[in-house]
Write an enzyme that holds these catalytic residues in place. Structure first.
Site, PDB file in Angstrom:
ATOM      1  N   SER A   1     -56.612  39.403 -66.300  1.00  0.00           N
ATOM      2  CA  SER A   1     -55.411  39.919 -66.047  1.00  0.00           C
ATOM      3  C   SER A   1     -55.849  41.520 -65.481  1.00  0.00           C
ATOM      4  O   SER A   1     -57.011  41.877 -65.635  1.00  0.00           O
ATOM      5  CB  SER A   1     -54.385  39.964 -67.160  1.00  0.00           C
ATOM      6  OG  SER A   1     -55.154  40.848 -68.161  1.00  0.00           O
TER       7      SER A   1
ATOM      8  N   ASP B   1     -55.041  37.411 -62.659  1.00  0.00           N
ATOM      9  CA  ASP B   1     -53.814  36.754 -63.553  1.00  0.00           C
ATOM     10  C   ASP B   1     -52.730  38.163 -63.360  1.00  0.00           C
ATOM     11  O   ASP B   1     -53.034  39.150 -63.517  1.00  0.00           O
ATOM     12  CB  ASP B   1     -54.074  36.493 -64.958  1.00  0.00           C
ATOM     13  CG  ASP B   1     -53.038  35.809 -65.513  1.00  0.00           C
ATOM     14  OD1 ASP B   1     -52.089  35.081 -64.887  1.00  0.00           O
ATOM     15  OD2 ASP B   1     -52.912  36.071 -66.731  1.00  0.00           O
TER      16      ASP B   1
ATOM     17  N   GLU C   1     -45.534  34.082 -57.702  1.00  0.00           N
ATOM     18  CA  GLU C   1     -44.317  33.708 -58.640  1.00  0.00           C
ATOM     19  C   GLU C   1     -43.071  33.941 -58.173  1.00  0.00           C
ATOM     20  O   GLU C   1     -42.740  34.775 -57.252  1.00  0.00           O
ATOM     21  CB  GLU C   1     -44.580  34.647 -59.873  1.00  0.00           C
ATOM     22  CG  GLU C   1     -43.585  34.223 -61.013  1.00  0.00           C
ATOM     23  CD  GLU C   1     -43.897  34.975 -62.430  1.00  0.00           C
ATOM     24  OE1 GLU C   1     -45.021  35.236 -62.635  1.00  0.00           O
ATOM     25  OE2 GLU C   1     -43.069  35.530 -62.949  1.00  0.00           O
TER      26      GLU C   1
ATOM     27  N   HIS D   1     -44.209  34.430 -71.986  1.00  0.00           N
ATOM     28  CA  HIS D   1     -45.387  34.852 -72.348  1.00  0.00           C
ATOM     29  C   HIS D   1     -45.436  35.268 -73.803  1.00  0.00           C
ATOM     30  O   HIS D   1     -44.697  35.581 -74.355  1.00  0.00           O
ATOM     31  CB  HIS D   1     -45.740  36.115 -71.636  1.00  0.00           C
ATOM     32  CG  HIS D   1     -45.957  35.935 -70.067  1.00  0.00           C
ATOM     33  ND1 HIS D   1     -45.090  36.014 -68.952  1.00  0.00           N
ATOM     34  CD2 HIS D   1     -47.256  35.207 -69.703  1.00  0.00           C
ATOM     35  CE1 HIS D   1     -45.909  35.634 -68.125  1.00  0.00           C
ATOM     36  NE2 HIS D   1     -47.100  35.099 -68.284  1.00  0.00           N
ATOM     37  N   GLY D   2     -46.546  35.351 -74.592  1.00  0.00           N
ATOM     38  CA  GLY D   2     -46.655  35.887 -75.984  1.00  0.00           C
ATOM     39  C   GLY D   2     -46.544  34.987 -76.875  1.00  0.00           C
ATOM     40  O   GLY D   2     -46.371  33.667 -76.695  1.00  0.00           O
TER      41      GLY D   2
HETATM   42  P1  13P Z   1     -49.442  32.686 -73.276  1.00  0.00           P
HETATM   43  O1  13P Z   1     -48.929  34.174 -73.715  1.00  0.00           O
HETATM   44  O2  13P Z   1     -48.503  31.431 -73.824  1.00  0.00           O
HETATM   45  O3  13P Z   1     -50.751  32.093 -73.475  1.00  0.00           O
HETATM   46  O4  13P Z   1     -49.297  32.715 -71.433  1.00  0.00           O
HETATM   47  C1  13P Z   1     -50.339  33.270 -70.951  1.00  0.00           C
HETATM   48  C2  13P Z   1     -50.105  33.267 -69.422  1.00  0.00           C
HETATM   49  O5  13P Z   1     -49.135  32.990 -68.961  1.00  0.00           O
HETATM   50  C3  13P Z   1     -51.119  34.290 -68.665  1.00  0.00           C
HETATM   51  O6  13P Z   1     -50.680  34.411 -67.415  1.00  0.00           O
HETATM   52  O1  G3H Z   2     -49.907  36.637 -68.710  1.00  0.00           O
HETATM   53  C1  G3H Z   2     -50.330  37.549 -69.216  1.00  0.00           C
HETATM   54  C2  G3H Z   2     -51.517  37.341 -69.939  1.00  0.00           C
HETATM   55  O2  G3H Z   2     -51.360  36.810 -71.190  1.00  0.00           O
HETATM   56  C3  G3H Z   2     -52.231  38.783 -69.839  1.00  0.00           C
HETATM   57  O3  G3H Z   2     -51.850  39.678 -71.016  1.00  0.00           O
HETATM   58  O4  G3H Z   2     -51.785  41.633 -69.565  1.00  0.00           O
HETATM   59  O5  G3H Z   2     -52.184  41.559 -72.164  1.00  0.00           O
HETATM   60  O6  G3H Z   2     -53.993  41.053 -70.525  1.00  0.00           O
HETATM   61  P1  G3H Z   2     -52.557  41.116 -70.772  1.00  0.00           P
HETATM   62 ZN    ZN Z   3     -48.684  34.658 -67.098  1.00  0.00          ZN
END
Ligand code: 13P
Ligand code: G3H
Ligand code: ZN
Length: 301
Positions: A50, A82, A134, A178-179
């Protein structure tokens, strides 16, 4: 093998109805642990980093580590940015050697999202790099990725978007988040939206973000070793397997690996209070990540 882009691996997944996991990494430990799982199961893998990972470790450092392991492997690995939020960060990743990028314009007005995605596609394709975009809004909050309102993907808009931008894959909003906490009750995944978007753009592999299962046993291990995770809720494992059998070809996993790593580190530190060699507790974290990554590979095959 040299690093590859995601084109062939996602086309194969679309045709044969399975999904390629995209595992988020920020450091050597998570990367090595994931690569071990990929090699033991002989499975194509997308290594995701990311914007936060780029800030933490540096794009060049991440590229060098991934290339080093991929070159020695017989497995196909792609290195993917990402949630790139700007053309500039996508260009930075591409120039550093990433083989795939996600431009996330989901917070922009539709026309801006089209315009910026097109710009990224033009630059990326000139370098042989694949692009994910997206459409719709995926719930959840991470360090640099957040959305507080959900907006499911519209199939007709998806067709218009893909036609105008030329993207290689599309992340869609279907009820994942997410999360660590994906809602107060079990998340309901909108398989009707997956099917309708697939009908509208049948040749485009679809991507599910926010797909971690958030294993209760890992949360329990963390909490019984000094952790304090209060609310957690993941995507049920059977739903992840069902998504992999649909037109979803890439399943994004970050949270599950963070939990596995933390469980391993916390267990070692609390059961062996004399340990102060980071290789010992990080090593146990890596063992837990490899086990969790293998479990995910088996869910999405
Ligand atoms: P999770 O937080 O469910 O693992 O999702 C990760 C994600 O979408 C990264 O782009
Ligand atoms: O979708 C998001 C990923 O889980 C990345 O998270 O921005 O904390 O690295 P981050
Ligand atoms: Zn994501």
């Amino acid at each position: 093998m040299p690093l590859v882009n995601t084109k062939i691996m996602l086309e194969k997944a679309l045709k044969s109805k399975y999904a390629v996991p995209a595992f988020n990494i920020n450091n050597m430990e998570t990367l090595k642990a994931v690569v071990k799982a990929s090699e033991e199961l002989k499975r194509d893998t997308i290594i995701s980093a990311s914007e936060g990972a780029l800030e933490y470790a540096g794009a060049d450092m991440l590229y060098s580590m991934v290339k080093c392991l991929a070159d020695k492997s017989k497995i196909n690995f792609a290195l993917h940015l990402d949630h790139g939020k700007s053309f500039e960060v996508c260009k930075k990743a591409i120039d550093a050697g990433f083989t795939s990028v996600m431009f996330d314009g989901s917070s922009l007005p539709y026309d801006e999202n089209v315009k910026e995605t097109k710009k990224v596609v033009k630059y990326a394709h000139s370098k042989g790099v694949t692009v994910e975009a997206e459409l719709g809004k995926i719930l959840g909050v991470e360090d640099m990725v957040s959305s507080e309102t959900e907006h499911f993907t519209d199939p007709l808009e998806a067709l218009d978007f893909v036609t105008k931008t030329g993207v290689d894959s599309l992340a869609i909003s279907i009820g994942t988040a997410h999360g660590i906490n994906k809602g107060t009750k079990k998340p309901e995944i909108r398989f009707d939206i997956i099917d309708n978007v697939h009908k509208a753009i049948p040749s485009i592999p679809l991507v599910a973000h926010g797909s971690s299962s958030v294993p209760a046993e890992l949360v329990k291990i963390i909490n019984s070793n000094g952790g304090d995770i209060k609310k957690s809720q993941g995507i049920p494992e059977e739903t992840i397997s069902k998504m992999a059998k649909s037109a979803i070809c890439k399943i994004n996993i970050d949270t599950d690996l963070r939990l596995a790593f933390t469980a391993g580190v916390r267990t070692t530190l609390s059961s062996k209070p004399d340990v102060f060699d980071p290789r010992k507790y990080l090593g146990q974290g890596m063992t837990e990540i490899t086990a969790q990554a293998k479990h995910i590979f088996n869910l999405v095959k």
